[in-house]
Structure formats: C-alpha cells, structure tokens
Write a protein that holds these residues in place. Structure first.
Motif, mmCIF file in Angstrom:
data_model
loop_
_atom_site.group_PDB
_atom_site.id
_atom_site.type_symbol
_atom_site.label_atom_id
_atom_site.label_comp_id
_atom_site.label_asym_id
_atom_site.label_seq_id
_atom_site.Cartn_x
_atom_site.Cartn_y
_atom_site.Cartn_z
ATOM 1 N N TYR A 85 44.513 48.404 32.620
ATOM 2 C CA TYR A 85 45.545 47.621 33.312
ATOM 3 C C TYR A 85 44.967 46.567 34.249
ATOM 4 N N ALA A 86 43.962 46.931 35.047
ATOM 5 C CA ALA A 86 43.428 45.986 36.041
ATOM 6 C C ALA A 86 42.914 44.699 35.400
ATOM 7 N N ASP A 123 42.350 46.424 43.803
ATOM 8 C CA ASP A 123 43.214 45.342 44.286
ATOM 9 C C ASP A 123 43.067 45.041 45.770
ATOM 10 N N ASN A 180 43.832 51.763 41.478
ATOM 11 C CA ASN A 180 44.387 50.414 41.550
ATOM 12 C C ASN A 180 44.217 49.826 42.943
#
Length: 344
Positions: A157-158, A98, A94
C-alpha cells in the motif's frame, strides 16, 4: 521527481530494516527502547487506532455473509478478530512510513511525537502479525496463504499511494481480501476457488466501499501527502474534484449493490440507505468549501458511512441486533476519537 519543497516518501524497506537492526541489538543485549515502557504501550494502542477496527472486522463478516452454505460462524468470529488486529499492525507500520505527511496532517499522532521508535514498533508489529497468521492457520487449512496475501497487500500500500488511483486499488484489494478470508473460514472444507462464484460481487463491493473511504481520507490529508511526495487522486483533482468523484462512484456502488441484491432483508437495505446518506453528507462541506479544512469537517461522516455500509453487507452473519450493536459501538469509538482530535 517530487516538486520543490517536497520530499520522497519513505520506503517500507527502511522501516523493516530498522526493526531488523533493533532485533540484532536486542540479541546482543545492546537494545534500548528509547521511551518509558508504559508510554510506549499507550502509544502502541493509540497508533493502532482501535476506533477503526470495525472496518476490517465488518469486511471479514461481509465475506462470510455472502456464503449461503457457511458452516462455521465461530471460525468467522476468530478470523474477524484476527484481521482487526492485523489492521492495527498496518496502522503502526503506516504511521512509521508516513511521518513526513503526518507531521503536517496529524502532528498529534504518537509516531510524529517520537513515542513509537521504529525498531521496537516494527518488532511488536511483527509479533502481532505472527499471532494473526497463527490464528488464521487454526481456522483454515490455507490460513498461511490467506495471511501472507493480506500481508503482501498491506506492505504494497505505501508505495502504491505514491501514484494516482493505485493507492485506492491496493487498499480496496486488501479489504476485499479480508472479505475473502471471511468467506473461506466460513466454509473451511471448500477450496478457495470454489466460493468465488458465490461471493465475487460482495468482495468487489467491500473493496469499492474501502476505495471510496480512502478517497475521503486523501481529501483531508491532501496537504501533507503532497508535501511528502505522494500523488493521490486528491492531489490531482483538488478537494472539490475528489468529492465530485466520490459522489459519482458512490452512486454506482450503492445502486449496483442494490440491483444485484447484495443486501439481504429490509434492515440491511435500511443500513445501506443510511450509509449512502452519510457518504453524501461527507461530500457537502468539500464541495462547498473546496479546501482541506472543509474536507476534514466532513471526514467523520465518511468514516461512519463506510462502517455502516460494511455492516449492512454483514447483517446475515450478525443478525439485526448484532448489526445495530456493532454500528453503535463503532460510532461511539469513532466519536470519542474525534472528540480528542479532528484528525484521528
């Protein structure tokens, strides 16, 4: 399309491709780490964010606690440790995805500072993920399916974060699946579908707590998320609107869990009440200040609230002493993390 001044979120595929390229270079003897090994090792530990490991561990234990006929707490212990490691894998990936958002919201993180080069970090994450899968295979006949499903939700999720609500649902589904894993390994001889009737409400409750937590997380990361091109609910509703939503949804989650008797014993009810109070405390600054610094000030209460709530659901497995010990240990790690930075 992103608005002016915003970027397009990086894809998980880009990050995984960097890992593949590094592996190819390593096999040809041409790979370079890019940072000192000791520095990289420390950055891996910090990037995995061990102060949040209680989230997945407690979710897994909560799933096991919902099974009245559980037969193997030792398998559950192994599974809870394994999903804790898997959480660290997700945090590392993540952080690589991100980078644009974290450059604004959390510039102190190792990935932003260049201490987690993509290729080597992806290979370490892949190795740890393989170890998690192996551990789950050892404790359940369908461990490969359990781990693969969790990995797919983690990777999803991303991209899901780029759309309102979908990020919350994906993260909630992942945490609920960790509860399913706990339930499955506590009854290894049962078919995966057999225990659904016992634990569905508990699984949904775990997922709802996780989704509520994530909304609090989105509030304090609103600036960076918007600049990176993410469309979370917080970027649409603003800090006050997001906090009001958390209160409304929180009332429903905490009441329904009590109504359907998901909390077993007075100690669990007490922890559940503490969790609800901490959730309310986490919204006060956001409602009053209505800006990102206010949301950041209340974020630590949101973290504590979620962990206490998950532990309350897991109390039948942990026992009162074990539950209190886990809450205390998690609180210590969280406060140490917040003492180092306001956005750990």
């Amino acid at each position: 399309m992103p608005r002016g001044g915003e970027s397009v979120p990086r894809g998980v595929g880009q990050v995984l491709a960097a890992g593949a390229r590094f592996l190819g270079d390593a096999l040809r003897g041409r790979a370079e780490l890019g940072v000192p090994p000791a520095t990289f090792a420390r950055a891996l530990v910090m990037g995995a964010r061990p102060h949040f490991f209680a989230f997945p561990c407690a979710a897994c234990l909560a799933g096991a606690a919902a099974m009245p006929g559980r037969v193997s707490d030792m398998r559950v212990a192994v599974a809870s440790l394994a999903v804790g490691v898997a959480w660290g894998v997700g945090q590392l990936l993540n952080d690589l995805v991100d980078l644009d958002a974290d450059t604004v919201d959390a510039p102190q993180r190792p990935a932003v500072r260049g201490l987690l080069p993509e290729g080597p970090t992806v290979l370490v994450a892949a190795a740890l993920g393989s170890a998690v899968a192996a551990a789950l295979v050892l404790v359940h006949p369908s461990g490969w399916l359990l781990s693969l499903s969790a990995a797919l939700l983690m990777v999803a999720y991303a991209p899901a974060k780029a759309l309102p609500v979908l990020g919350n649902l994906t993260h909630g589904a992942l945490m609920a699946w960790l509860a399913v894993i706990g339930a499955a390994v506590s009854m290894p001889s049962a078919r995966l579908i057999d225990f659904a009737s016992f634990g569905t409400r508990s699984f949904l409750c775990v997922g709802a707590l996780a989704a509520l937590y994530l909304q609090g997380n989105y509030e304090k990361d609103l600036t960076g998320d918007a600049r990176a091109g993410y469309r979370t609910l917080a970027t649409w509703l603003g800090v006050r609107g997001s906090a009001a939503l958390r209160i409304g949804c929180g009332v429903g989650v905490y009441f329904l869990a009590w109504k359907h008797q998901l909390l077993q014993g007075s100690a669990a009810l007490g922890l559940w009440a503490v969790s609800a109070a901490l959730l309310l405390a986490s919204t006060v600054r956001s409602l009053v200040g209505g800006d990102v610094p206010s949301a950041l000030a209340g974020y630590r209460f949101c973290v504590h609230s979620t962990i206490v709530g998950l532990v309350a659901l897991a109390l039948p497995v942990l026992g009162v002493a074990g539950a209190l010990a886990l809450v205390a240990f998690a609180a210590l790690l969280i406060e140490l993390a917040f003492s180092r930075t306001e956005n750990p």
